[in-house]
Enzyme design. Structure first.
Site, mmCIF file in Angstrom:
data_model
loop_
_atom_site.group_PDB
_atom_site.id
_atom_site.type_symbol
_atom_site.label_atom_id
_atom_site.label_comp_id
_atom_site.label_asym_id
_atom_site.label_seq_id
_atom_site.Cartn_x
_atom_site.Cartn_y
_atom_site.Cartn_z
ATOM 1 N N CYS A 129 7.727 -34.791 17.759
ATOM 2 C CA CYS A 129 7.586 -36.076 18.069
ATOM 3 C C CYS A 129 6.005 -36.521 18.196
ATOM 4 O O CYS A 129 5.459 -36.310 19.348
ATOM 5 C CB CYS A 129 8.310 -36.301 19.401
ATOM 6 S SG CYS A 129 8.186 -37.974 19.699
ATOM 7 N N CYS A 154 5.168 -39.362 20.935
ATOM 8 C CA CYS A 154 5.384 -38.485 22.180
ATOM 9 C C CYS A 154 4.000 -37.795 22.495
ATOM 10 O O CYS A 154 3.355 -37.690 23.565
ATOM 11 C CB CYS A 154 6.376 -37.604 22.415
ATOM 12 S SG CYS A 154 8.012 -38.108 21.603
ATOM 13 N N ASP A 155 3.776 -36.920 21.496
ATOM 14 C CA ASP A 155 2.634 -35.524 21.819
ATOM 15 C C ASP A 155 1.298 -36.050 21.310
ATOM 16 O O ASP A 155 0.327 -35.151 21.391
ATOM 17 C CB ASP A 155 3.230 -34.469 21.633
ATOM 18 C CG ASP A 155 4.332 -34.274 22.392
ATOM 19 O OD1 ASP A 155 4.426 -34.699 23.459
ATOM 20 O OD2 ASP A 155 5.538 -33.527 21.816
#
Ligand code: NDP
Length: 310
Positions: free
Chosen positions: A134, A137-138
């Site tokens: 992701c 997300c990261d």
């Protein structure tokens, strides 16, 4: 046989939010966690984009908070995997762990989706230590650094472009000599000077002991093997919704995502509602999953009220 008013299947942000709302509405929900209690967020590290956590929070800790909040209002959280359903009869029939059958007036499906992985040992070992599925997300953890992303669909293109805004360089690893993505998305990555596309390329291994330090790749046309230093390795080769057990009853798209009536969480079966990634292949965020979980609980409450089941 046990009969419940609301049975929630799945314990990600969608399921727990549905539980919080259903419990507060006095519907005494029972929630089965599934095989990965807490869902996909339990395999990420810091979550920095969920509103209300200005300093960020670890994914597993956040899901613990969701669980506690759901339990505080009376949700029964049970460890178990729903293995079979029968939505033909009312109340609906749910089998847990191939053993126990429960009847439910309403069912909320929040079984989520699972990212597909390449299947490399190093990918599993370094998951959360530089390997991620992701970028949204990261990606932020790799700002100013060189990263790689595998995949050639719309998601990979979108995430490569996202990463290029943050990182100093993005290698895009594509196994064929063409992309599956829509033309506009292809053009976007091809025209981005920070993205280098490696065609006909497969990943042999992600390198690193405690964290990702590089990757070993092979060109399938020339058989040339090379090692490239990177600090983040993103996999964007698609997701699989966890909806297999519902397929004989619930309308889905070709990829297995549950179809809901737009603007609601209603499925084609009365009393069965769907929320979170099991029905969303577009946004896939914790906060959108939580939002649809709330919708599912409110839809279930209204359905029960109309049936006069209190
Ligand atoms: P897709 O299934 O479309 O693409 C998966 C990609 O991963 C393909 O390029 C595939 O390669 C590659 N791949 C699969 N397995 C491997 C492997 N083992 N090794 C290397 N590469 C592999 O998934 P997406 O998540 O990209 O998209 C899913 C759906 O969501 C699509 O319909 C897409 O259009 C849609 N979507 C739309 C967006 C938008 O419109 N903005 C944004 C994101 C998604 P190959 O091509 O060789 O099979």
């Amino acid at each position: 046989m046990e009969q419940v008013k609301v049975l929630i299947i799945g314990s990600g942000p969608a399921g727990y939010t549905a539980a919080i709302y259903a419990a507060r509405a006095g519907m005494n929900p029972v929630l089965y966690t599934g095989g990965q209690p807490g869902g996909q967020l339990t395999i990420t590290t810091d979550v920095e984009n969920y509103p209300g956590y200005p300093e960020g929070i670890m994914g597993p800790e956040m899901m613990e908070d969701f669980r506690k909040q759901a339990e505080r209002f009376g949700t029964q959280v049970r460890y178990g995997l729903v293995t079979q359903v029968d939505f033909n009869a009312q109340p609906h029939r749910i089998v847990v762990d191939d053993q126990k059958t429960i009847l439910a007036d309403t069912v909320i499906i929040s079984t989520g989706a699972s990212a597909k992985w390449l299947g490399l040992e190093s990918e599993t070992r370094l998951n959360g230590r530089g390997v991620s599925a992701c970028a949204v997300c990261d990606g932020f953890f790799f700002r100013g650094q060189e990263v790689a992303i595998v995949g050639a669909g719309d998601t990979a293109c979108e995430e490569a472009s996202y990463l290029a805004n943050i990182c100093s360089k993005v290698y895009m690893i594509i196994r064929r000599d063409e992309m599956r993505a829509s033309q506009i998305m292809q053009n976007r990555v091809k025209n981005n000077p920070k993205i280098e596309i490696l065609w006909n390329t497969e990943t042999q291994e992600i390198l690193g002991d405690q964290e990702v330090t590089g990757m070993r790749i092979i060109n399938s046309k020339t058989n040339e093997i090379s090692e490239i230093p990177i600090s983040g390795f993103f996999v964007a080769i698609g997701h699989q919704p966890n909806t297999e057990i519902f397929k004989n009853f619930i309308s889905m798209d070709a990829a297995g995502y549950i179809q809901t009536i737009p603007g609601t969480s209603k499925t084609n079966i009365a009393g069965v509602f769907a929320c979170g990634d099991a029905q969303d292949n577009v946004y896939r965020q914790a906060v959108t999953a939580a939002g649809t979980g709330c919708m599912a609980a409110l839809d279930a409450e209204r359905y029960l009220a109309a049936l006069e089941i209190h």
